[in-house]
Design an enzyme around this catalytic site. Sequence first.
Site, PDB file in Angstrom:
ATOM      1  N   THR A 197      49.647  44.416  37.290  1.00  0.00           N
ATOM      2  CA  THR A 197      50.130  43.098  36.875  1.00  0.00           C
ATOM      3  C   THR A 197      50.178  42.953  35.361  1.00  0.00           C
ATOM      4  OG1 THR A 197      49.938  40.733  37.370  1.00  0.00           O
ATOM      5  CG2 THR A 197      47.889  41.922  36.847  1.00  0.00           C
ATOM      6  N   GLU A 231      57.391  38.179  32.394  1.00  0.00           N
ATOM      7  CA  GLU A 231      57.712  38.133  33.818  1.00  0.00           C
ATOM      8  C   GLU A 231      59.213  38.223  34.111  1.00  0.00           C
ATOM      9  OE1 GLU A 231      53.599  37.112  33.454  1.00  0.00           O
ATOM     10  OE2 GLU A 231      55.350  36.304  32.384  1.00  0.00           O
ATOM     11  N   GLU A 281      40.976  38.701  33.117  1.00  0.00           N
ATOM     12  CA  GLU A 281      41.657  39.216  31.926  1.00  0.00           C
ATOM     13  C   GLU A 281      41.078  40.556  31.487  1.00  0.00           C
ATOM     14  OE1 GLU A 281      44.338  38.149  30.836  1.00  0.00           O
ATOM     15  OE2 GLU A 281      44.500  36.006  31.268  1.00  0.00           O
ATOM     16  N   GLU A 335      57.033  27.076  29.310  1.00  0.00           N
ATOM     17  CA  GLU A 335      55.895  27.328  30.186  1.00  0.00           C
ATOM     18  C   GLU A 335      56.011  26.558  31.500  1.00  0.00           C
ATOM     19  OE1 GLU A 335      52.091  29.450  30.466  1.00  0.00           O
ATOM     20  OE2 GLU A 335      54.088  29.686  29.625  1.00  0.00           O
ATOM     21  N   ASP A 388      49.794  33.664  41.286  1.00  0.00           N
ATOM     22  CA  ASP A 388      50.837  34.685  41.242  1.00  0.00           C
ATOM     23  C   ASP A 388      50.370  36.091  41.623  1.00  0.00           C
ATOM     24  OD1 ASP A 388      49.294  34.633  38.948  1.00  0.00           O
ATOM     25  OD2 ASP A 388      50.958  34.843  37.552  1.00  0.00           O
TER      26      ASP A 388
END
Length: 626
Positions: A564, A478, A210, A459, A355
């Site tokens: 990302t 996304e 993160e 989710e 991902d």
Amino acid sequence: MQWRSIVVGLLVLRVLLNCAVWLVFGLGPSWGFDFPIKFTFNLHKIQLLQDGDRATVKTNAWLQHMYDNRNPQAKTCSKISGNSPKKSYLSFFQEGRDDYDRKYSSFPDALKVKMRGMARDMFYFGYDNYMKFAFPEDELNPIACEGRGPDVLNPSNININDVLGNYSLTLIDALDTLLVLGNVTEFHRAVKLVIDTVSFDKDSTVQVFEANIRILGSLISAHILLTDPRHPFGDIALKDYDNELLHLAHDLAVRLLPAFENTSTGIPYPRVNLKRGVPPDSINETCTAGAGSLLVEFGILSRLIGDSTFEWVARRAVKALWNLRSNETGLLGNVVNIQTGQWVGKQSGLGAGMDSFYEYLLKSYILFGEKEDYRMFSAVYESIQSHLRRGREACNEGDGDPPLYVNVNMFNGQIMNTWIDSLQAFFPGLQVLNGDVENAICLHAFYYAIWKRFGALPERYNWQLQAPDVLFYPLRPELVESTYLLYQATKNPFYLHVGMDILESLEKNTKVRCGYATLHHVVDKSKEDRMESFFLSETCKYLYLLFDEDNPLHKSESKYIFTTEGHVVPIDQRFREKSWEDQFPCEEPNKEPPANISNCERIPEERRYGLPLKSIYMRQNAVSPS
């Protein structure tokens, strides 16, 4: 209606009149679509040919396949009857041909301007309230109109503490969005605030992944855009700017280096304390995405400052994960032990925990031109198609349902559960970048069908029960990202309508007194008091760019890619060059470095004497520990 009768008749005579059916239902100039690249996807056509109300449909192919492969004891959730198959997800698009043509074949310029303004206003409503009520804390609580920092009273609350480091996260994460919106004045003000107020000398334990994608990536992106001599956003030079953002990025990256120490595999620890390094009680397990999605930011930093250390450790982690993939399927799991190399989580899928690993293999190749990155991506993409994809072989034709990607056991490809998660909605965008546009279109339709039903993406969504498994929606970007990339690839107005639908849903269902709030429940639309930083850095950015045809990113001769976390990075020749003379010459642990490579010696020295990598780095580069 008369045309419906004609359709049914044509479908009954499909074998004899196949060409006529194609002319009636195929995409053509009369529909008003203009595709710069050729593909055959026709959402309405698929829906007509699959809808049980209009034609005879065989049992859903991927559902039946999954039932055949699942343990009989695991079928207790389903009430599907073989005599009454569930409809395809495309049945969510119920308009007839005339309605479909009328609704989706065009998007007026005036409406595009309106939607662009709505996206801009959405960003500023969140950003201005963050600056008013929350800065310098990390996030805005939009319901209470107050700031949020790390949960110091509960260090185990990783949902908060993995992300929040007490370093003005939302401001940093939003820097390049200000430029995308054309607000140079506020961008300059925000940069000065970051330079004057942000320090990483904090007693904060954060997740390496993160901190990398949200903080390091944003600082690097803003620095590159601020100093780009081609001036894609005009002359935005900041007086007296002396690479302070790059220095901050470098400082943060050095503080993340301890994650790569004392790990037998080269796969990093998931968390570090920015002041003290890896916590003594740190676990030895990390997810594939968390450990394998550092290469873009670390690689760019190495090439900007001429030091291979950061790219070296990130690439070593990628290679270590790659070498642990299954010999049978070529798949990776989602959780690994960094000391033993054993897979703790054997689930292989496209969503959480996996991902961005796939994403960064391709984007690293695009940025750095390293052929090995693309070889790895191509191999894993083939494994995904072989073992995760269910449905008919061709997206647009044949029996059975359109494609769906499921979660499987990495060693044998068997189904592990019957849900997908919202993070998987990034994959159509990645397929666009890989040139697989037709499959991207079909997969995107699946996620959009869920959005149309709930006004958000839950989710987790159970494809067997066709109902949410986990009901919250934290303003994730996304689906918007994939919508934007599909529009750029096709220029099909359909994706502008999708963007408008998403934008209006967010405005209706998530707007609160001081910003936009996480949906606690996508059905009853109850809310949680949190606005994550990616809402401004990604969700709003992609929505704005979708409707802003004249944005400098679209008009510039330079090409760009998004990290990302949605940060803008130019595809630049300088990122394909290394100031060091050979690539990772110290990779073999038992070999001495070549004598003519001076900056290589820090890695073997760390290995020979067991010294901490961060200490070696700071000693050789005269970096102060504080």
